[in-house]
Motif scaffolding. Structure first.
Motif, short mmCIF file in Angstrom:
data_model
loop_
_atom_site.label_atom_id
_atom_site.label_comp_id
_atom_site.label_asym_id
_atom_site.label_seq_id
_atom_site.Cartn_x
_atom_site.Cartn_y
_atom_site.Cartn_z
N ILE A 154 0.83 -1.21 0.00
CA ILE A 154 0.00 0.00 0.00
C ILE A 154 0.86 1.26 0.00
O ILE A 154 0.50 2.29 -0.57
CB ILE A 154 -1.01 -0.01 1.19
N LYS A 155 2.04 1.16 0.61
CA LYS A 155 2.90 2.35 0.72
C LYS A 155 3.34 2.90 -0.64
O LYS A 155 3.69 4.07 -0.76
CB LYS A 155 4.12 2.06 1.59
N TYR A 156 3.31 2.07 -1.68
CA TYR A 156 3.75 2.54 -3.00
C TYR A 156 2.66 3.32 -3.74
O TYR A 156 2.96 4.07 -4.66
CB TYR A 156 4.21 1.37 -3.86
N ILE A 157 1.40 3.10 -3.39
CA ILE A 157 0.32 3.71 -4.18
C ILE A 157 -0.66 4.55 -3.37
O ILE A 157 -1.47 5.29 -3.92
CB ILE A 157 -0.48 2.64 -4.97
N GLY A 158 -0.58 4.44 -2.03
CA GLY A 158 -1.58 5.07 -1.16
C GLY A 158 -1.69 6.58 -1.32
O GLY A 158 -2.76 7.14 -1.12
N ALA B 294 -3.87 -2.11 7.15
CA ALA B 294 -2.67 -1.56 6.55
C ALA B 294 -2.98 -0.26 5.81
O ALA B 294 -2.22 0.71 5.88
CB ALA B 294 -2.04 -2.57 5.60
N ILE B 295 -4.11 -0.22 5.11
CA ILE B 295 -4.51 1.00 4.39
C ILE B 295 -4.76 2.13 5.39
O ILE B 295 -4.30 3.26 5.23
CB ILE B 295 -5.75 0.75 3.51
N ASN B 296 -5.47 1.80 6.47
CA ASN B 296 -5.78 2.81 7.49
C ASN B 296 -4.50 3.36 8.13
O ASN B 296 -4.34 4.57 8.30
CB ASN B 296 -6.68 2.20 8.55
N LYS B 297 -3.59 2.47 8.43
CA LYS B 297 -2.33 2.86 9.07
C LYS B 297 -1.51 3.76 8.13
O LYS B 297 -0.96 4.77 8.55
CB LYS B 297 -1.54 1.58 9.38
N HIS B 298 -1.47 3.35 6.88
CA HIS B 298 -0.72 4.14 5.91
C HIS B 298 -1.38 5.50 5.70
O HIS B 298 -0.69 6.54 5.63
CB HIS B 298 -0.59 3.40 4.58
N GLY B 299 -2.70 5.52 5.62
CA GLY B 299 -3.43 6.78 5.48
C GLY B 299 -3.11 7.72 6.63
O GLY B 299 -2.89 8.93 6.43
N ALA B 300 -3.05 7.18 7.86
CA ALA B 300 -2.73 7.99 9.04
C ALA B 300 -1.32 8.56 8.90
O ALA B 300 -1.08 9.74 9.19
CB ALA B 300 -2.84 7.15 10.30
N PHE C 203 -8.98 6.52 8.45
CA PHE C 203 -8.24 6.93 7.25
C PHE C 203 -8.59 6.10 6.03
O PHE C 203 -7.85 6.06 5.05
CB PHE C 203 -6.73 6.93 7.53
N VAL C 204 -9.75 5.41 6.13
CA VAL C 204 -10.27 4.68 4.98
C VAL C 204 -11.62 5.29 4.64
O VAL C 204 -12.46 5.49 5.52
CB VAL C 204 -10.45 3.18 5.30
N GLN C 205 -11.82 5.60 3.37
CA GLN C 205 -13.14 6.05 2.94
C GLN C 205 -13.81 4.88 2.21
O GLN C 205 -13.34 4.44 1.15
CB GLN C 205 -13.00 7.25 2.01
#
Ligand SMILES: *Cc1c(COP(=O)(O)O)cnc(C)c1O
Length: 220
Positions: free
Chosen positions: A75-79, A96-102, A144-146
């Motif tokens: 996710i870190k490459y495209i988030g 993982a998406i939520n964490k990266h979004g934060a 941090f997820v929509q």
């Protein structure tokens, strides 16, 4: 026919309000630029590395949709730039998406993928899994997820009755969730279903986003 004629033809047949995502996986950037010149702005890719390379080389006003199976460590490459992640089907990935979004301070738009087909090889929550998942993990846990909606793929078959019934199952689930769990969020508005072979059936069942590859760019 060429790429731009293909796009024009599909656009003419699509009802207003249905978004066309041109699936450009494995296709070279020149082909994407041809579609771009025809006014196409939303493109779908399945592989992280390919998406990252294309995004860096192509116009910045393209909306990139990730439609493949995403591994949580990628996710870190495209988030930071992805417009919509279609294939979210497990708690690990959602966390993982939520964490990266934060971390990057971006609310990242996703669709939950639902398994509606008969092929074991396809991904997604079953309806029961999704319902119990949403019961045990309130969406508040993922600030941090929509949650934009649902995505599904019908069986690969000539049996249109079966495809009809699979899309109708997904549409019912979408309406149900939209009016219950996602009611207050008010941004649960996207139903991604339909590909080259079945998008007309999907649209007839209320899809408002179709993901079309080979009918635009030719066989892969
Ligand atoms: C490849 C792909 C598509 C596009 O398929 P076509 O049959 O070429 O239109 C759509 N959705 C997903 C998830 C895909 O992987």
């Amino acid at each position: 026919m060429g790429i731009s004629q293909n796009i024009k033809k599909i656009r003419e047949e699509l009802p207003t309000g249905v978004t066309l995502v041109a699936v450009s996986k494995t296709k070279p950037t020149e082909h994407i630029l041809e579609a771009y010149s025809a006014g196409q702005r939303a493109f779908g890719e399945n592989y992280v590395q390919e998406l990252v390379e294309k995004q860096s080389q192509l116009p910045s006003d393209i909306d990139w949709h990730f439609i493949g199976h995403l591994q949580s460590n990628k996710i870190k490459y495209i988030g930071h730039f992805v417009s919509l992640i279609h294939g979210v089907d497990n708690e690990n990935l959602l966390s993982a998406i939520n964490k990266h979004g934060a971390k990057i301070n971006r609310v990242i738009p996703v669709l939950l993928q639902v398994f509606i087909a008969t092929e074991e090889t396809k991904f997604g929550f079953t309806r029961n899994e999704l319902n119990s998942f949403l019961q045990s993990h309130p969406i508040k846990e993922y600030p941090f997820v929509q949650f934009r909606g649902l995505m599904g793929m019908a069986s690969f078959t000539d049996n249109t009755a079966q495809i009809n019934s699979e899309f109708s199952v997904l549409k019912n689930l979408f309406d149900d969730l939209k009016h219950t769990i996602f009611h207050s969020a008010n941004e649960f508005d996207t139903l991604s279903m339909g590909m080259s072979g079945d998008w007309k059936i999907a649209v007839a069942h209320g899809s408002n986003l179709v993901r079309i590859g080979s009918s635009i760019f030719g066989e892969r």
